[in-house]
Design an enzyme around this catalytic site. Structure first.
Site, PDB file in Angstrom:
ATOM      1  N   LYS A  83      15.325  24.073  -5.892  1.00 24.26           N
ATOM      2  CA  LYS A  83      15.856  23.326  -6.926  1.00 24.26           C
ATOM      3  C   LYS A  83      15.668  21.729  -6.451  1.00 24.26           C
ATOM      4  O   LYS A  83      15.610  21.004  -6.965  1.00 24.26           O
ATOM      5  CB  LYS A  83      17.781  23.100  -6.429  1.00 24.26           C
ATOM      6  N   HIS A 212      25.946  23.363   5.112  1.00 21.32           N
ATOM      7  CA  HIS A 212      24.955  22.901   5.000  1.00 21.32           C
ATOM      8  C   HIS A 212      26.101  21.386   4.682  1.00 21.32           C
ATOM      9  O   HIS A 212      26.579  21.185   4.241  1.00 21.32           O
ATOM     10  CB  HIS A 212      24.492  23.083   3.209  1.00 21.32           C
ATOM     11  N   GLU A 287      17.606  25.948   5.317  1.00 21.01           N
ATOM     12  CA  GLU A 287      17.290  25.881   3.657  1.00 21.01           C
ATOM     13  C   GLU A 287      16.904  24.235   3.124  1.00 21.01           C
ATOM     14  O   GLU A 287      17.241  23.549   2.956  1.00 21.01           O
ATOM     15  CB  GLU A 287      18.109  26.025   3.191  1.00 21.01           C
TER      16      GLU A 287
HETATM   17  C1  LIG Z   1      20.178  20.904  -1.734  1.00 23.96           C
HETATM   18  C2  LIG Z   1      20.846  22.555  -0.861  1.00 23.96           C
HETATM   19  C3  LIG Z   1      19.700  22.915   0.378  1.00 23.96           C
HETATM   20  C4  LIG Z   1      18.203  21.437   0.137  1.00 23.96           C
HETATM   21  O1  LIG Z   1      18.560  20.501   0.967  1.00 23.96           O
HETATM   22  P1  LIG Z   1      17.652  19.138   1.559  1.00 23.96           P
HETATM   23  O2  LIG Z   1      19.490  17.888   1.363  1.00 23.96           O
HETATM   24  O3  LIG Z   1      16.573  19.028  -0.173  1.00 23.96           O
HETATM   25  O4  LIG Z   1      17.525  19.532   2.621  1.00 23.96           O
HETATM   26  C5  LIG Z   1      19.829  23.242   1.176  1.00 23.96           C
HETATM   27  N1  LIG Z   1      20.884  24.236   0.228  1.00 23.96           N
HETATM   28  C6  LIG Z   1      21.873  24.628  -0.163  1.00 23.96           C
HETATM   29  C7  LIG Z   1      22.748  25.331  -0.377  1.00 23.96           C
HETATM   30  C8  LIG Z   1      21.455  23.352  -1.263  1.00 23.96           C
HETATM   31  O5  LIG Z   1      22.300  23.149  -2.081  1.00 23.96           O
END
Ligand SMILES: *Cc1c(COP(=O)(O)O)cnc(C)c1O
Length: 423
Positions: A83, A212, A287
């Site tokens: 995303k 996260h 992630e």
């Molecule tokens: C948006 C998102 C990420 C990425 O986050 P960053 O801050 O760009 O590293 C990772 N995991 C999930 C579930 C997300 O929604």
């Protein structure tokens, strides 16, 4: 790293899906060379009277980012969060560099699969998925996802019962994140055991924990607290007589290589060592989105309007807060900066080295007053037809742009370059 190592990586990237067949300009890692490339793109487009904004993605930066990740977190396998920026050349390069992928929708899964990436390198990391997307994941063999509610378990049981699950927990400390997510996703501590029991009753396989801490997190300690919390969930599963959990997903929130990244990754290594060192065979994944996407992209915008008010200079450029620069509204912790590329008014010295500067306002193209990019930014005297260059524009930029007022972010072109990580 040796030069043959880098030649091999360069070869891999130039032949990566999303890159192969595209023109990739070699660069040395020196700003002026990037400026030269931008100027040549601008001159070429101007021959056809085209002055649209564009990006340059330096694929060499991805090699450095991956090297740096592997050095800091050798035990943590990255799943790039699509995303953040779904540019195919970025996805394809990360794929050949060994990254896996975090997708949150059918379209994101499709874009990754279309690069030839195997479905077992994808986590469907959305705790609350659209039903038709679950069916699609089952059909194409994406067999790892997250959940944080009973209703989600029910959908998965119905449509994809073979899918392995990670329970998404709410990270205990949002770490001062710019965009905390704890209010929307993640099971609360008191919800964890009932959810694990519900999964067990539905014969679903919960193989681990995910969290996260939020995008652009301010504090490393948030990871430490969340890893400790995850361990209590591993223990709860054992207590409930479930199979031993074996995956820890530490999510995203990483800043690009910096002191902050070093500090964060040290904390993570220590927390994994403290809480999981006695667990053999545990797989740790992450992630990262911003970490990989932010640094390689540079945006060039054309100045198409100007107003002089005594000492103040005001410029209108053709991308703004409803386009790539939406990060000004959505990601207030991100520092936007720009430098001049006076292709039109200062041929001999387009970067305006040594030129006097004025307090300047930079507006985006739409009629909305909120569409203001920079205020009191010091810039040299520029003219209509000159350009402004914005570095580090890869994370949550074009991906969130709109076509408000007819300025369509979706059509902004990306040119590819490759700077040798050794130079
Ligand atoms: C948006 C998102 C990420 C990425 O986050 P960053 O801050 O760009 O590293 C990772 N995991 C999930 C579930 C997300 O929604």
């Amino acid at each position: 790293m040796g030069s043959s190592y880098h030649r091999k990586l360069q070869h891999l990237i130039l032949n990566a899906p999303g890159v192969k067949g595209m023109k990739v300009t070699p660069l040395s890692r020196d700003d002026l060379r990037l400026t030269d490339l931008m100027q040549s793109i601008i001159f070429k487009a101007q021959e056809e009277d085209i002055k649209e904004p564009f990006y340059v993605l330096d694929l060499g930066v991805l090699v450095s980012s991956m090297d740096n990740w592997t050095r800091a977190l050798p035990m943590v396998q990255p799943f790039y969060a699509v995303k953040c920026n779904p540019e195919p050349a970025l996805l394809g390069s990360l794929a050949v560099l060994g990254s896996n992928f975090d997708c949150a929708s059918r379209a994101e899964i499709e874009s990754v699969l279309s690069l030839g990436v195997s479905p077992n390198r994808i986590i469907f990391a959305h705790p609350c998925k659209v039903e038709s997307h679950i069916k699609y994941a089952a059909r194409v063999g994406v067999n790892l996802t997250t959940f944080d509610s009973r209703d989600e378990l029910e959908k998965i049981r119905r449509w994809h019962p073979k899918c392995a699950l990670l329970i998404r927990i709410k990270a205990p400390d949002d770490g001062g994140a710019r965009t905390p997510l704890g209010t929307k996703y993640g099971a609360l501590p008191e919800e964890v055991e009932p959810l694990l029991e519900a999964a067990k009753a539905a014969s679903l396989d919960v193989i681990g924990v995910s969290f996260h801490i939020g995008s652009g997190a301010g504090h490393a300690r948030a990871y430490g607290a969340a890893i400790a919390e995850a361990k209590t969930v591993f223990d709860a599963a054992t207590r409930l007589g479930m199979p031993e959990m074996r995956v820890l997903n530490i999510g995203g929130g990483f800043t690009p290589a910096s002191q902050m990244f070093d500090h964060t990754t040290t904390t993570i290594r220590e927390a994994i060592e403290a809480h999981f060192s006695n667990k053999s065979g545990i797989k740790v994944i992450a992630e990262p989105g911003r970490y990989f996407a932010e640094p390689g992209f540079t945006l060039a915008t054309n100045i198409f309007g100007r107003r002089v008010r005594v000492e103040l200079r005001e410029y209108w450029c053709n991308d703004g807060v409803y386009g790539s620069l939406n990060c000004i509204l959505n990601d207030p912790g991100f520092t936007v900066t720009c430098s001049p590329l006076a292709c039109k008014s200062n041929h001999a010295n387009p970067t305006c080295k040594g030129a006097g500067t004025y307090k300047s306002t930079v507006f985006g193209p739409t009629c909305c007053a909120l569409d203001t990019i920079l205020r009191a930014h010091m810039l040299p005297e520029l003219q209509v037809g000159d350009w402004l260059v914005f570095p580090n524009m890869g994370a949550y930029t074009a991906a969130l742009g709109t076509s408000f007022n007819g300025f369509n972010t979706g059509v902004i072109k990306t040119y590819l370059a490759y700077s040798n990580p050794e130079s």
